[in-house]
Design an enzyme around this catalytic site. Structure first.
Site, mmCIF file in Angstrom:
data_model
loop_
_atom_site.group_PDB
_atom_site.id
_atom_site.type_symbol
_atom_site.label_atom_id
_atom_site.label_comp_id
_atom_site.label_asym_id
_atom_site.label_seq_id
_atom_site.Cartn_x
_atom_site.Cartn_y
_atom_site.Cartn_z
ATOM 1 N N THR A 133 0.810 -1.270 0.059
ATOM 2 C CA THR A 133 -0.036 0.139 0.170
ATOM 3 C C THR A 133 0.962 1.382 -0.016
ATOM 4 O O THR A 133 0.795 2.449 -0.660
ATOM 5 C CB THR A 133 -0.936 0.131 1.324
ATOM 6 O OG1 THR A 133 -0.317 0.329 2.442
ATOM 7 C CG2 THR A 133 -1.770 -1.212 1.163
ATOM 8 N N HIS A 146 8.838 3.197 9.278
ATOM 9 C CA HIS A 146 8.373 2.281 10.448
ATOM 10 C C HIS A 146 7.063 2.941 10.991
ATOM 11 O O HIS A 146 6.940 3.878 11.422
ATOM 12 C CB HIS A 146 9.640 2.454 11.423
ATOM 13 C CG HIS A 146 9.398 1.578 12.545
ATOM 14 N ND1 HIS A 146 9.433 0.305 12.608
ATOM 15 C CD2 HIS A 146 8.888 1.778 13.913
ATOM 16 C CE1 HIS A 146 9.117 -0.364 13.598
ATOM 17 N NE2 HIS A 146 8.759 0.651 14.507
ATOM 18 N N GLU A 181 23.268 1.059 9.769
ATOM 19 C CA GLU A 181 23.439 -0.260 10.223
ATOM 20 C C GLU A 181 22.833 -1.105 11.253
ATOM 21 O O GLU A 181 22.567 -2.080 11.541
ATOM 22 C CB GLU A 181 24.975 -0.515 10.525
ATOM 23 C CG GLU A 181 25.649 -0.025 11.642
ATOM 24 C CD GLU A 181 25.991 1.333 11.405
ATOM 25 O OE1 GLU A 181 25.853 2.212 10.349
ATOM 26 O OE2 GLU A 181 26.256 2.095 12.505
ATOM 27 N N LYS A 222 -1.611 3.606 8.646
ATOM 28 C CA LYS A 222 -1.340 3.863 7.136
ATOM 29 C C LYS A 222 -1.966 4.658 6.639
ATOM 30 O O LYS A 222 -1.008 5.457 5.803
ATOM 31 C CB LYS A 222 -1.709 2.427 6.500
ATOM 32 C CG LYS A 222 -0.598 0.987 6.783
ATOM 33 C CD LYS A 222 -1.053 -0.047 5.849
ATOM 34 C CE LYS A 222 0.021 -1.193 6.078
ATOM 35 N NZ LYS A 222 0.009 -2.381 5.363
HETATM 36 C C1 GRF Z 1 3.993 -0.586 6.908
HETATM 37 O O1 GRF Z 1 3.260 -0.369 8.006
HETATM 38 C C2 GRF Z 1 5.154 0.048 7.083
HETATM 39 O O2 GRF Z 1 5.418 1.040 7.922
HETATM 40 C C3 GRF Z 1 5.995 -1.009 7.399
HETATM 41 O O3 GRF Z 1 5.545 -2.326 6.753
HETATM 42 C C4 GRF Z 1 4.217 -1.914 6.425
HETATM 43 C C5 GRF Z 1 4.312 -2.035 5.047
HETATM 44 O O4 GRF Z 1 2.706 -2.018 4.501
HETATM 45 N N1 GRF Z 1 7.463 -1.114 7.530
HETATM 46 P P1 GRF Z 1 2.643 -2.153 2.958
HETATM 47 O O5 GRF Z 1 2.833 -3.188 2.292
HETATM 48 O O6 GRF Z 1 3.005 -0.858 2.449
HETATM 49 O O7 GRF Z 1 0.901 -1.823 2.795
#
Ligand code: GRF
Length: 207
Positions: free
Chosen positions: A13, A110, A147, A176
């Site tokens: 997404t 994140h 790292e 999201k």
């Molecule tokens: C997201 O919540 C992002 O923050 C994390 O992994 C998830 C990926 O979601 N690192 P998508 O595949 O982009 O829907």
């Protein structure tokens, strides 16, 4: 025009949000040249194909060790030679070799307000931990990759309120929609316009 490679493992997404932002010219001076997935079943691959973006699957299960996997990933990244690598839900560790070679050219999203709920938690576990602790605000962070996990200079963060009725799933969904799909394209745009500088492990946005 900056060449962007997006690394994914799942739903995609955030990849979709990037593609849309490029289409709407909200990301200027950037184009996605390649999407690499660590999982051949990732929906993200279908999203990339729909938009005629080149894809490559480097599946962890086809490699004997983490080191062999990372070596192949490094090789493909060097071949593509991007200006920016975006980790958009990529579930494999990026080796120090890759981080050093693409210094300050790899960004990650994140789903928490770093430095809370990060390092050893990812995905839905982040939202579970947020609810368990009972914090009232959560959000997401876009940062450069170094790292250590979730440790590099922070580019953008945005918060939302946690509701008493939230489940890990509703929270993940809201983070999201209200945060990730906004701050990731914004960060990529800033990068593509050369507006981010780094000093003493901190970023500065030049307007
Ligand atoms: C997201 O919540 C992002 O923050 C994390 O992994 C998830 C990926 O979601 N690192 P998508 O595949 O982009 O829907």
């Amino acid at each position: 025009m900056k060449k962007i490679v997006v690394l994914v493992s799942g739903a995609g997404t955030n990849l979709k949000a990037l593609i849309k932002a490029i289409e709407k010219n909200k990301i200027k001076n950037g184009e996605i040249s390649l999407v690499i997935s660590s999982n051949e079943k990732a929906s993200a691959l279908a999203i990339a194909k729909e938009h005629k973006i080149k894809t490559l699957v480097i599946s962890r299960k086809n490699f004997n060790s983490k080191e062999d996997y990372q070596a192949e990933l490094f090789l493909k990244l060097k071949e593509e030679n991007p200006n920016l690598i975006v980790l958009a839900g990529f579930l494999q560790v990026i080796s120090k070799e890759i981080v050093d070679f693409f210094e300050n050219k790899i960004i990650n999203i994140h789903p928490s307000l770093i430095p809370s709920f990060c390092g050893d938690v990812y995905g839905i576990k982040v939202h579970e931990a947020v609810l368990k602790k009972g914090v009232k605000l959560t959000g997401a962070t876009v940062h450069f990759v170094n790292e250590k996990a979730d440790d590099g200079p922070i580019i953008l963060q945005k918060s939302i309120k946690v509701k008493e009725t939230d489940t890990p799933e509703t929270l993940q969904d809201r983070v999201k929609k209200k945060v990730e799909w906004k701050i990731l394209p914004k960060s990529v745009n800033l990068f593509c316009l050369d507006k981010i500088s780094i000093k003493n492990n901190k970023t500065f946005i030049n307007n």
